[in-house]
Design an enzyme around this catalytic site. Structure first.
Site, PDB file in Angstrom:
ATOM      1  N   HIS A 165       0.815  -1.214   0.000  1.00 29.15           N
ATOM      2  CA  HIS A 165       0.000   0.000   0.000  1.00 29.15           C
ATOM      3  C   HIS A 165       0.848   1.263   0.000  1.00 29.15           C
ATOM      4  O   HIS A 165       0.318   2.369  -0.071  1.00 29.15           O
ATOM      5  CB  HIS A 165      -0.942  -0.010   1.205  1.00 29.15           C
ATOM      6  CG  HIS A 165      -2.026  -1.038   1.094  1.00 29.15           C
ATOM      7  ND1 HIS A 165      -3.098  -1.091   1.944  1.00 29.15           N
ATOM      8  CD2 HIS A 165      -2.206  -2.062   0.210  1.00 29.15           C
ATOM      9  CE1 HIS A 165      -3.885  -2.094   1.603  1.00 29.15           C
ATOM     10  NE2 HIS A 165      -3.354  -2.699   0.551  1.00 29.15           N
TER      11      HIS A 165
ATOM     12  N   ARG B 267      -7.143   2.303   1.748  1.00 28.89           N
ATOM     13  CA  ARG B 267      -7.412   0.940   2.195  1.00 28.89           C
ATOM     14  C   ARG B 267      -7.053   0.685   3.653  1.00 28.89           C
ATOM     15  O   ARG B 267      -7.079  -0.462   4.105  1.00 28.89           O
ATOM     16  CB  ARG B 267      -6.647  -0.029   1.285  1.00 28.89           C
ATOM     17  CG  ARG B 267      -7.047   0.067  -0.174  1.00 28.89           C
ATOM     18  CD  ARG B 267      -6.012  -0.523  -1.123  1.00 28.89           C
ATOM     19  NE  ARG B 267      -4.827   0.320  -1.226  1.00 28.89           N
ATOM     20  CZ  ARG B 267      -3.790   0.064  -2.016  1.00 28.89           C
ATOM     21  NH1 ARG B 267      -3.814  -0.998  -2.793  1.00 28.89           N
ATOM     22  NH2 ARG B 267      -2.745   0.873  -2.057  1.00 28.89           N
TER      23      ARG B 267
END
Length: 778
Positions: free
Chosen positions: A266, A402
């Site tokens: 990420h 996320r």
């Protein structure tokens, strides 16, 4: 800021550097019959500027209407608590901020191409590529009208004297200043393979054959190869929850090993989806590529297909062949903590003071320690209350959309937010003259270096095993310095290869107390979006569970658990998504070549039949299943072929994925001008201090945990493998203490602050020397 040390460049050099490979590959050019070619070109050249602009305006209207319908539908579903797992997937993939503008421009472009192709279809009896029949001037007109030119040809101003990387990644490479910046196309290590040579994924036409065989439904592959033996049942509304799926523990890796992989992923890549919603119906559209369910699949009760929304296209220099964009910077720069866009980064800062801190939650704490602030990026709806409507706890805000997916991810994001604030506070104590901007940038710089060090020193050796340490030119652990000719961008294939981590996911989440006893074991499917659980018990129990529980071991007959194979994002409904099917479908969506093409790219053998595949996999029965499904090893989807390979020695991926992942990390490091080991980024004393960095120490410094394992990614048992925090070396910040005479730190700021310090010092000395005289006179 003066003109000296500044440089203004456009993207022309970058566009030249990343011109789509298709334009240079004659085999991918349109080759219709000569008469058809002449007819369609003649028809195309009759399209004047006004006709082209009308097509662009119609494309904009279609895209904007689809986006508004999707947003309205999502808002209504959130309001009425009728969100499906596919809706949640779409929410996580939703573009926001600057990314949304880039995505829309590219969507306008490709929709306009589709409209123009439809208009010219009657002029040809064969298929054709629209960009092959339009003139250069026509293409430029369309490119400019859609906004792609504005997005890709932006003027960027770089401060060559700045010691800090930009939030967007721009100016890292001084020759091509957008190389490695956010919201740019992915790199392509092999040519895209689309069914029509332009954008349709392989498998779009079910009757089409590849190397003589049709492609199987990825869900069928998931059912036949990924699922555990005898685990295909799917309970819709069980009266009693079924027992948690048994797994084989990894005797050498902790759950933290898996969780760190998701955390750094990420930091490097995020491919946003196109905006329209895709339902469970099986109709294919330019935006939807549904996964057909095979006969007797238990999910058939929910519909004929698993919804699948395609990734958003990139403007890609105006060429029709589809590429996608990476919304993040590819560098390991802690962008999941700080964001990859300027406005978003500012939203995450505490600007109420001049201390350089990140914002924290002002409504609740974790036993006195900070939690991430509640909130979402602008334009991103809050959906975390869905996990427990009665609690009504919202989402946490961090540098990546996320963050709220899983408790382990929330815990790591919270940990490094605290680490930034700890560093900024300590730097302020040592350097009271530093302003908030300097404190923020210095702390951010250190946090980025910490994540680089942990990844390369602790994580990659355990992931890549002997392929990481062997003495070869490709070995990613051998740092030879910054190379501006290295392309650091994330490759499309890496976004699929790095999903190997899904095979290490356990079916449950453990929370452990201070003595590392189980406080709670919950099903993984009950933890999606469950921010309320973090508010309730904090991050310490989650971190202990990551440290003291083994990861799931990847075995060829135990590839991934049903918690993510059937129950992904199962929040409000009883049936979730199949993450492994999504992985394979995504590979087709982005035009990845088949298994053997990537084996050849990696310098590995290419099995041609069942016997040769059995030798590669060391498993005849598994090879037989592959051949029954795909017909030939050439057709095997990269993800499933990669995770099915036997693990490399001392690693946790097979040879193919090890090669792809190792090459990507080497590029990220060698193409990063701000890599922590690059001379000039840190002083020699600072680099020496940074060698003491470790994840266990960061946990000790920012939580109430007092006992940690020395080797955090290895499987550890308490108390045998744990030590007191006092025995873990600290990162000394003494080398960051500024000296006005010879610091070299923050050159734009030090002259002023040092002059101020000298004035204050002289005033204080004068007052001390005259204090006795003052008492005498008064």
């Amino acid at each position: 800021m003066g003109q000296k040390g500044m440089r203004v460049l456009t993207l022309v050099a970058f566009l030249v550097a990343v011109t789509p490979l298709r334009a240079r590959d004659p085999s991918l050019r349109w080759k219709p019959k000569q008469n058809d070619r002449l007819h369609v070109i003649a028809a195309a050249r009759k399209l004047g500027t006004s006709a082209l602009l009308r097509s662009v305006e119609k494309a904009k209207q279609q895209v904007n209407d689809a986006y508004e319908r999707a947003q309205e539908s999502l808002r209504e579903k959130l309001r009425t608590n009728k969100v499906t797992p596919a809706d949640l997937m779409m929410l996580f993939k939703q573009p926001v901020g600057q990314t949304l503008e880039v995505v829309k421009a590219a969507d306008y472009l490709h929709t306009a191409y589709d409209l123009l192709k439809e208009k010219l279809r009657s002029a040809s009896t064969e298929d054709f590529n629209i960009t092959d029949v339009l003139s250069r001037v026509q293409l430029q007109t369309i490119y400019r009208a859609t906004g792609c030119e504005r997005q890709e040809m932006r003027t960027v101003v770089c401060d060559e004297q700045s010691p800090y990387r930009t939030i967007t990644g721009e100016c890292n490479n001084r020759r091509i200043i957008t190389l490695g910046s956010s919201n740019r196309p992915y790199a392509r290590w092999l040519l895209q393979e689309y069914e029509d040579g332009v954008s349709l994924p392989r498998g779009w036409t079910e009757t089409k054959r590849y190397n003589g065989f049709p492609l199987p439904s990825v869900r069928l592959v998931s059912n036949e190869i990924v699922r555990y033996p005898n685990q295909i049942r799917l309970q819709q509304q069980p009266q009693q929850p079924p027992p948690i799926q048994p797994i084989t523990d990894d005797s050498s890796r902790s759950v933290f090993f898996m969780q760190w992989g998701q955390f750094i992923d990420h930091d490097m890549d995020f491919g946003p989806s196109v905006t329209p919603l895709c339902g469970s119906e099986c109709a294919k559209t330019p935006s939807c590529f549904p996964i057909k369910l095979p006969p007797n699949d238990p999910k058939l009760e929910q519909g004929c297909c698993i919804p699948f929304t395609r990734l958003a296209p990139a403007c890609n220099g105006g060429y029709a062949i589809r590429n996608q964009i990476d919304a993040l910077t590819p560098f390991i720069d802690a962008s999941q903590v700080y964001a990859s866009e300027v406005d978003w980064a500012l939203q995450l800062r505490n600007l109420s003071n001049d201390l350089g801190l990140l914002a924290v939650n002002n409504r609740t704490t974790d036993r006195g320690l900070a939690l991430l602030p509640f909130g979402t990026p602008k334009g991103f709806p809050d959906n975390c209350h869905l996990s427990n409507p009665a609690k009504n706890v919202g989402c946490f805000n961090a540098g990546d959309n996320r963050v709220n997916e899983m408790p382990g991810l929330i815990a790591l994001q919270t940990l490094f937010m605290r680490e930034h604030n700890r560093l900024a506070t300590e730097l302020k104590r040592m350097n009271p003259q530093w302003n908030g901007t300097v404190l923020y940038q210095e702390a951010r710089k250190i946090v980025g270096a910490e994540i680089q060090i942990i990844t390369f020193n602790e994580h990659l050796p355990l992931l890549l095993g002997n392929t990481f340490s062997r003495n070869s030119q490709r070995a990613p652990n051998r740092y030879r310095g910054y190379n501006e000719s290295v392309d650091p961008r994330i490759a499309s294939v890496f976004t699929i290869a790095f999903r190997f981590g899904h095979t290490s996911v356990r079916p449950s989440v453990f929370r452990l107390d201070a003595q590392y006893r189980v406080m709670n074991e919950s099903r993984l499917e009950d933890e999606f979006l469950a921010t309320w659980r973090i508010v309730q018990s904090g991050i310490d129990p989650v971190l202990r569970g990551l440290m003291a529980r083994p990861a799931k071991l990847l075995k060829q007959n135990q590839i991934a658990v049903d918690a993510i194979r059937n129950d992904l994002f199962r929040v409000l409904v009883k049936v979730g998504l199949d993450l492994l099917s999504l992985n394979m479908q995504r590979g087709r969506d982005i035009g990845l070549s088949g298994y053997n093409a990537w084996r050849q790219f990696a310098g590995l053998s290419q099995p041609k039949n069942e016997a040769e595949l059995a030798a590669v996999l060391r498993n005849p029965s598994l090879a037989k299943k592959f051949i029954e499904l795909y017909g030939t090893p050439d057709n095997i989807d990269l993800w499933i072929g990669g995770v099915a390979e036997p693990l490399v020695t001392n690693g946790r991926v097979g040879p193919l994925l090890a090669s792809i992942i190792g090459k990507q990390f080497q590029n990220i490091r060698d193409g990063d001008r701000f890599w922590w080991e690059n001379p000039g980024v840190f002083t020699p004393a600072q680099r020496k201090a940074l060698t003491q960095v470790s994840l266990p120490r960061i946990i000790c410094d920012n939580t109430n945990i007092r006992e940690v394992p020395r080797f955090i990614f290895r499987a550890n048992q308490y108390p045998r493998d744990f030590v007191n925090c006092n025995t873990i070396p600290r990162l000394s910040l003494f080398p960051w203490k500024a000296k006005c005479e010879s610091s070299g730190l923050v050159p734009a700021d030090l002259p002023h602050t040092c002059a101020l310090i000298r004035r204050k010092t002289k005033t204080a000395q004068w007052r001390r020397s005259h204090s006795g005289l003052q008492r005498t006179l008064f």
